[in-house]
Every structure is written in structure tokens, then in C-alpha cells.
Write an enzyme that holds these catalytic residues in place. Structure first.
Site, PDB file in Angstrom:
ATOM      1  N   GLN A  62       0.837  -1.208   0.000  1.00  0.00           N
ATOM      2  CA  GLN A  62       0.000   0.000   0.000  1.00  0.00           C
ATOM      3  C   GLN A  62       0.870   1.254   0.000  1.00  0.00           C
ATOM      4  O   GLN A  62       1.883   1.302   0.699  1.00  0.00           O
ATOM      5  CB  GLN A  62      -0.884   0.030   1.242  1.00  0.00           C
TER       6      GLN A  62
HETATM    7  P1  GTP Z   1      -0.565  -6.180   0.279  1.00  0.00           P
HETATM    8  O1  GTP Z   1      -0.255  -6.988   1.491  1.00  0.00           O
HETATM    9  O2  GTP Z   1      -1.704  -5.246   0.470  1.00  0.00           O
HETATM   10  O3  GTP Z   1       0.634  -5.473  -0.273  1.00  0.00           O
HETATM   11  O4  GTP Z   1      -1.050  -7.208  -0.886  1.00  0.00           O
HETATM   12  P2  GTP Z   1      -0.347  -8.549  -1.365  1.00  0.00           P
HETATM   13  O5  GTP Z   1       0.556  -8.262  -2.501  1.00  0.00           O
HETATM   14  O6  GTP Z   1       0.241  -9.281  -0.213  1.00  0.00           O
HETATM   15  O7  GTP Z   1      -1.571  -9.376  -1.989  1.00  0.00           O
HETATM   16  P3  GTP Z   1      -2.356 -10.608  -1.319  1.00  0.00           P
HETATM   17  O8  GTP Z   1      -1.480 -11.803  -1.245  1.00  0.00           O
HETATM   18  O9  GTP Z   1      -2.994 -10.130  -0.067  1.00  0.00           O
HETATM   19  O10 GTP Z   1      -3.430 -10.907  -2.461  1.00  0.00           O
HETATM   20  C1  GTP Z   1      -4.332  -9.912  -2.916  1.00  0.00           C
HETATM   21  C2  GTP Z   1      -5.521 -10.592  -3.570  1.00  0.00           C
HETATM   22  O11 GTP Z   1      -5.121 -11.233  -4.778  1.00  0.00           O
HETATM   23  C3  GTP Z   1      -6.163 -11.665  -2.694  1.00  0.00           C
HETATM   24  O12 GTP Z   1      -7.563 -11.605  -2.872  1.00  0.00           O
HETATM   25  C4  GTP Z   1      -5.618 -12.959  -3.303  1.00  0.00           C
HETATM   26  O13 GTP Z   1      -6.474 -14.058  -3.133  1.00  0.00           O
HETATM   27  C5  GTP Z   1      -5.523 -12.597  -4.769  1.00  0.00           C
HETATM   28  N1  GTP Z   1      -4.515 -13.361  -5.512  1.00  0.00           N
HETATM   29  C6  GTP Z   1      -3.232 -13.579  -5.166  1.00  0.00           C
HETATM   30  N2  GTP Z   1      -2.587 -14.289  -6.111  1.00  0.00           N
HETATM   31  C7  GTP Z   1      -3.496 -14.542  -7.076  1.00  0.00           C
HETATM   32  C8  GTP Z   1      -3.445 -15.240  -8.326  1.00  0.00           C
HETATM   33  O14 GTP Z   1      -2.416 -15.768  -8.779  1.00  0.00           O
HETATM   34  N3  GTP Z   1      -4.600 -15.275  -9.054  1.00  0.00           N
HETATM   35  C9  GTP Z   1      -5.748 -14.685  -8.624  1.00  0.00           C
HETATM   36  N4  GTP Z   1      -6.809 -14.804  -9.422  1.00  0.00           N
HETATM   37  N5  GTP Z   1      -5.827 -14.025  -7.464  1.00  0.00           N
HETATM   38  C10 GTP Z   1      -4.723 -13.950  -6.696  1.00  0.00           C
END
Ligand code: GTP
Ligand code: MG
Length: 171
Positions: A62
């Protein structure tokens, strides 16, 4: 058994790109969590490969937390940079954050490996890893080993290839 070599990895990329989902999937099945929420600040996670023990700084992507990233650059021995391949509107933001990383004093002159995951490859309108690589101008990275893999963090597809590459770079 032999003690595995410990490696500190920075997991970076925009919010919602899938960083926490990917790191979670790299853990043994019994250590994985089912409910992943947006990371606040950062979280320290661990996973192992055949020869290495990784400590991951899973940073929040974020905007309001991105200024935390640089405080961990000195400690990082490798970077995992995650991109949401379906988020075309923010590809330019991801590129800017990557450039800021690469130009930082604590990263610039170090030959640390960078593994890119072009994540969410399962989504219909996601870009290929080749396209993501072009949009981020990865070919301009001449002084660090880098590699890009298409991945599906939810199913875990593409993760092993990436981590195998990273392990090879570190030994
Ligand atoms: P921050 O902690 O806010 O920086 O986000 P992050 O990069 O850690 O992302 P996070 O792992 O929380 O995933 C964000 C969203 O993307 C969630 O709803 C996951 O389920 C979804 N997501 C993650 N990887 C994939 C993927 O390969 N395919 C799909 N369709 N959704 C995904
Ligand atoms: Mg997260």
C-alpha cells in the site's frame, strides 16, 4: 541434518499483487493459512527449500507503507518482486517502484538476485510474463541477475520454478 544456509529475502510489489499469497504457498501445507488479508506494515515469514532457509520480509504494498521498504534493503540478500499481470492501469506504478528500488543506494551497487513473479496468470485478461517484462523494461537491468516467471499464487503454479532459480543464484 545439515543446517541450511539462511537467506534474507525482501518481498516487494504493489498492494494486491499477491505477495502474501505467494509466500504463504511456499510454506509447508500444515503451516499455510487460509485467510490472507492485506499486510499492514510488514510481516516476517519463513520457508525452506532443499538447501536454504529463507526469512522473508513480506512488505505491505500500500502506498502509505511503501516508505518502509527501504529500511530493509541493507538486510536483503535477494528480492522477490511481485506484479499483478492483470493490473494494466498500475503497471506504470509498479515500474516506478521498481526503478526507485534499483536506484536506491543500498541496492544500486549490489549484485543481488531479483525474482519477478508475473502473478495472477489465471485471470483471463492477464498479460504474459514477456509482456510484463517489456512494460517494466527488465532488459535494462544489466548489473543484477534477474528472472521472471508467470505465476498463480492461489494454485501455486510457477512458484517452484522461480524459487529454484533463486536458490541457484544464492549458492
Ligand atoms: P498487500 O499486502 O496489500 O501489499 O497485498 P499482497 O501483494 O500481499 O496481496 P495478497 O497476497 O494479499 O493478495 C491480494 C488478492 O489477490 C487476494 O484476494 C488474493 O487471493 C488474490 N490473488 C493472489 N494471487 C493470485 C493469483 O495468482 N490469481 C488470482 N486470481 N488471485 C490472486
Ligand atoms: Mg500482503
Amino acid at each position: 541434518g545439515l543446517k541450511k544456509k539462511e537467506v534474507h529475502v525482501l518481498c516487494l510489489g504493489l498492494d494486491n499483487s499477491g505477495k502474501t499469497t505467494i509466500i504463504n504457498k511456499l510454506k509447508p501445507a500444515n503451516a499455510q493459512t487460509q485467510d490472507i488479508v492485506p499486510t499492514i506494515g510488514f510481516s516476517i515469514e519463513k520457508f525452506k527449500t532443499s538447501s536454504l532457509s529463507f526469512t522473508v520480509f513480506d512488505m505491505s504494498g500500500q502506498g502509505r507503507y511503501r516508505n518502509l521498504w527501504e529500511h530493509y534493503y541493507k538486510e536483503g540478500q535477494a528480492v522477490i518482486f511481485v506484479i499483478d499481470s492483470s493490473d494494466k492501469l498500475r503497471m506504470v506504478v509498479a515500474k516506478e517502484e521498481l526503478e526507485t528500488l534499483l536506484n536506491h543506494a543500498d541496492i544500486k551497487h549490489r549484485r543481488i538476485p531479483i525474482l519477478f513473479f508475473a502473478n495472477k496468470m489465471d485471470l483471463r485478461d492477464s498479460l504474459s510474463s514477456v509482456k510484463v517484462s517489456q512494460l517494466l523494461c527488465l532488459e535494462n537491468i544489466k548489473d543484477k541477475p534477474w528472472h521472471i516467471c508467470a505465476s498463480d499464487g492461489l494454485k501455486g503454479e510457477g512458484l517452484q520454478e522461480g524459487v529454484d532459480w533463486l536458490q541457484d543464484q544464492i549458492q
